[in-house]
Design a protein around this motif. Structure first.
Motif, PDB file in Angstrom:
ATOM      1  N   ALA A 240       0.832  -1.204   0.000  1.00 56.65           N
ATOM      2  CA  ALA A 240       0.000   0.000   0.000  1.00 56.65           C
ATOM      3  C   ALA A 240       0.868   1.256   0.000  1.00 56.65           C
ATOM      4  CB  ALA A 240      -0.936  -0.006   1.202  1.00 56.65           C
ATOM      5  N   LEU A 241       1.917   1.261   0.802  1.00 53.94           N
ATOM      6  CA  LEU A 241       2.823   2.407   0.838  1.00 53.94           C
ATOM      7  C   LEU A 241       3.496   2.590  -0.514  1.00 53.94           C
ATOM      8  CD1 LEU A 241       4.382   4.679   2.212  1.00 53.94           C
ATOM      9  CD2 LEU A 241       5.978   2.969   3.101  1.00 53.94           C
ATOM     10  N   LEU A 242       3.958   1.507  -1.100  1.00 53.78           N
ATOM     11  CA  LEU A 242       4.643   1.594  -2.382  1.00 53.78           C
ATOM     12  C   LEU A 242       3.697   2.098  -3.472  1.00 53.78           C
ATOM     13  CD1 LEU A 242       7.249   1.117  -3.937  1.00 53.78           C
ATOM     14  CD2 LEU A 242       6.573  -1.268  -4.247  1.00 53.78           C
ATOM     15  N   LEU A 243       2.471   1.604  -3.469  1.00 56.38           N
ATOM     16  CA  LEU A 243       1.521   1.972  -4.511  1.00 56.38           C
ATOM     17  C   LEU A 243       1.077   3.419  -4.408  1.00 56.38           C
ATOM     18  CD1 LEU A 243      -0.238   1.174  -6.912  1.00 56.38           C
ATOM     19  CD2 LEU A 243      -1.900   0.205  -5.309  1.00 56.38           C
ATOM     20  N   MET A 244       1.055   3.976  -3.200  1.00 54.60           N
ATOM     21  CA  MET A 244       0.565   5.341  -3.036  1.00 54.60           C
ATOM     22  C   MET A 244       1.635   6.389  -3.328  1.00 54.60           C
ATOM     23  SD  MET A 244       0.347   5.903   1.091  1.00 54.60           S
ATOM     24  CE  MET A 244       1.253   7.367   1.655  1.00 54.60           C
ATOM     25  N   THR A 245       2.863   5.974  -3.584  1.00 57.83           N
ATOM     26  CA  THR A 245       3.961   6.899  -3.866  1.00 57.83           C
ATOM     27  C   THR A 245       4.368   6.806  -5.334  1.00 57.83           C
ATOM     28  OG1 THR A 245       5.771   5.339  -3.477  1.00 57.83           O
ATOM     29  CG2 THR A 245       4.815   6.446  -1.536  1.00 57.83           C
ATOM     30  N   PRO A 246       5.131   7.796  -5.820  1.00 55.98           N
ATOM     31  CA  PRO A 246       5.647   7.704  -7.199  1.00 55.98           C
ATOM     32  C   PRO A 246       6.719   6.622  -7.359  1.00 55.98           C
ATOM     33  CG  PRO A 246       5.724   9.968  -6.353  1.00 55.98           C
ATOM     34  CD  PRO A 246       5.452   9.076  -5.189  1.00 55.98           C
ATOM     35  N   HIS A 247       7.205   6.080  -6.242  1.00 58.99           N
ATOM     36  CA  HIS A 247       8.327   5.139  -6.327  1.00 58.99           C
ATOM     37  C   HIS A 247       7.973   3.862  -7.070  1.00 58.99           C
ATOM     38  CE1 HIS A 247      10.584   7.758  -3.758  1.00 58.99           C
ATOM     39  NE2 HIS A 247       9.707   7.649  -2.771  1.00 58.99           N
ATOM     40  N   LEU A 248       6.704   3.465  -7.026  1.00 61.88           N
ATOM     41  CA  LEU A 248       6.315   2.232  -7.717  1.00 61.88           C
ATOM     42  C   LEU A 248       6.655   2.313  -9.197  1.00 61.88           C
ATOM     43  CD1 LEU A 248       4.831  -0.522  -7.713  1.00 61.88           C
ATOM     44  CD2 LEU A 248       2.734   0.755  -8.232  1.00 61.88           C
ATOM     45  N   HIS A 249       6.402   3.456  -9.814  1.00 61.01           N
ATOM     46  CA  HIS A 249       6.611   3.601 -11.252  1.00 61.01           C
ATOM     47  C   HIS A 249       8.066   3.914 -11.589  1.00 61.01           C
ATOM     48  CE1 HIS A 249       2.289   3.415 -11.654  1.00 61.01           C
ATOM     49  NE2 HIS A 249       2.165   4.378 -10.761  1.00 61.01           N
ATOM     50  N   ARG A 250       8.818   4.388 -10.610  1.00 62.82           N
ATOM     51  CA  ARG A 250      10.228   4.698 -10.853  1.00 62.82           C
ATOM     52  C   ARG A 250      11.133   3.496 -10.635  1.00 62.82           C
ATOM     53  NH1 ARG A 250      10.179  10.237  -7.180  1.00 62.82           N
ATOM     54  NH2 ARG A 250       8.828  11.485  -8.541  1.00 62.82           N
ATOM     55  N   ALA A 251      10.665   2.521  -9.866  1.00 64.56           N
ATOM     56  CA  ALA A 251      11.488   1.363  -9.527  1.00 64.56           C
ATOM     57  C   ALA A 251      11.611   0.414 -10.718  1.00 64.56           C
ATOM     58  CB  ALA A 251      10.890   0.627  -8.331  1.00 64.56           C
ATOM     59  N   SER A 252      12.718  -0.312 -10.752  1.00 61.16           N
ATOM     60  CA  SER A 252      12.906  -1.338 -11.776  1.00 61.16           C
ATOM     61  C   SER A 252      12.070  -2.569 -11.430  1.00 61.16           C
ATOM     62  CB  SER A 252      14.381  -1.735 -11.852  1.00 61.16           C
ATOM     63  OG  SER A 252      14.779  -2.358 -10.630  1.00 61.16           O
TER      64      SER A 252
END
Length: 282
Positions: A240-252
């Motif tokens: 949930a934390l990962l999905l709510m941040t821009p980091h999900l789309h920036r991560a490999s």
């Protein structure tokens, strides 16, 4: 002024900037433009020509993930500090610019309701999914689908403007603030969510700390540095934390796979709560 919390009703037409009047179930301007109130209570004041995509802002999945995460209280200290700062002033007109699903604003209004305060409140987000979720939970606010680049409110109409983990448009913020108004911002510090970043990125680069608005346009009136750690106790909470941040789309793909394998994680919160006033008013 009647004590209590009320929707802010000084709206402007996003097409010609003239005042809007609520007639039945629609807001109308003198030029004949009309904007229906949705059954959930919000109004869409984001014209097609002001959209950068078909469905701008946070997706439905991101909004749902943020709601699930915030409901568990992980960011409650941030909400408490923000509410305290807002309520130490005699604010009467409040705008949350980039309100998301309304977590911070609801917390603030619940605190305000405990006292004899008079607040007229508007909140906007470019994501219709965020505003829809917010409006379903609280009828005390004038919820708007709108952009910070074109705020559909009159000039010099707002006492306190909130920008929480948002994207400031300084010229518009300065325009809608009253001469003695203030801008309150919550922004991540250099160590915010550091542990999650180290999981999903091959390299984590530390960014220099700097003010989120131009120093020649805004005077820093106060600032608080909030930092603490909390434990994410489950795979679901981490996702949930990962999905709510821009980091999900920036991560490999490899970074996302590493996060997918986690069952628990201790995470650092590192944020700045700052109060600004327009430099021209000091």
């Amino acid at each position: 002024m009647t004590a209590g919390i009320h929707p802010f009703e000084q709206l402007c037409c996003p097409l010609d900037q003239s005042p809007l009047t609520l007639e039945g179930n629609a807001w109308r301007c003198s030029q004949g433009h009309s904007f229906d109130v949705a059954k959930q209570g919000y109004v869409n004041l984001l014209p097609v020509q002001n959209k950068r995509s078909k469905d701008p802002g946070d997706s439905k999945a991101m909004v749902q993930a943020r709601a699930e995460f915030l409901a568990q209280g992980f960011y409650a200290p941030i909400a408490d500090a923000l509410a305290t700062l807002v309520l130490n002033d005699d604010t009467q007109a409040l705008l949350d610019a980039g309100c998301g699903e309304g977590y911070y604003l609801r917390h603030l209004l619940d605190r305000a309701a405990d006292g004899e305060r008079s607040l007229h409140v508007a909140a906007l987000d470019i994501s219709k999914w965020a505003v829809l979720a917010a409006a379903k939970q609280d009828s005390r606010v004038q919820w708007l689908v709108a952009s910070n680049s074109h705020i559909p409110l009159p000039s010099a109409s707002i006492d306190t403007l909130l920008c929480v983990f948002g994207f400031p448009v300084e010229s518009e913020f300065a325009r809608v603030l009253k001469p003695d108004g203030r801008l309150l911002m919550v922004d991540p510090g250099s160590e915010h969510l550091a542990e999650l970043k180290h999981v999903i990125y091959e390299q984590v680069h530390s960014k220099p700390e700097r003010l989120p608005v131009a120093a020649d346009q805004w005077r820093l009136a106060s600032e608080q540095h909030l930092t603490y750690t909390f434990d994410l106790p489950s795979h679901q909470a981490i996702q949930a934390l990962l999905l709510m941040t821009p980091h999900l789309h920036r991560a490999s793909a490899q970074g996302r796979a590493r996060a997918e394998a986690l069952q628990s994680l201790s995470v650092t919160v590192d944020v700045w709560l700052r109060e600004f006033v327009p430099a021209s008013n000091t």
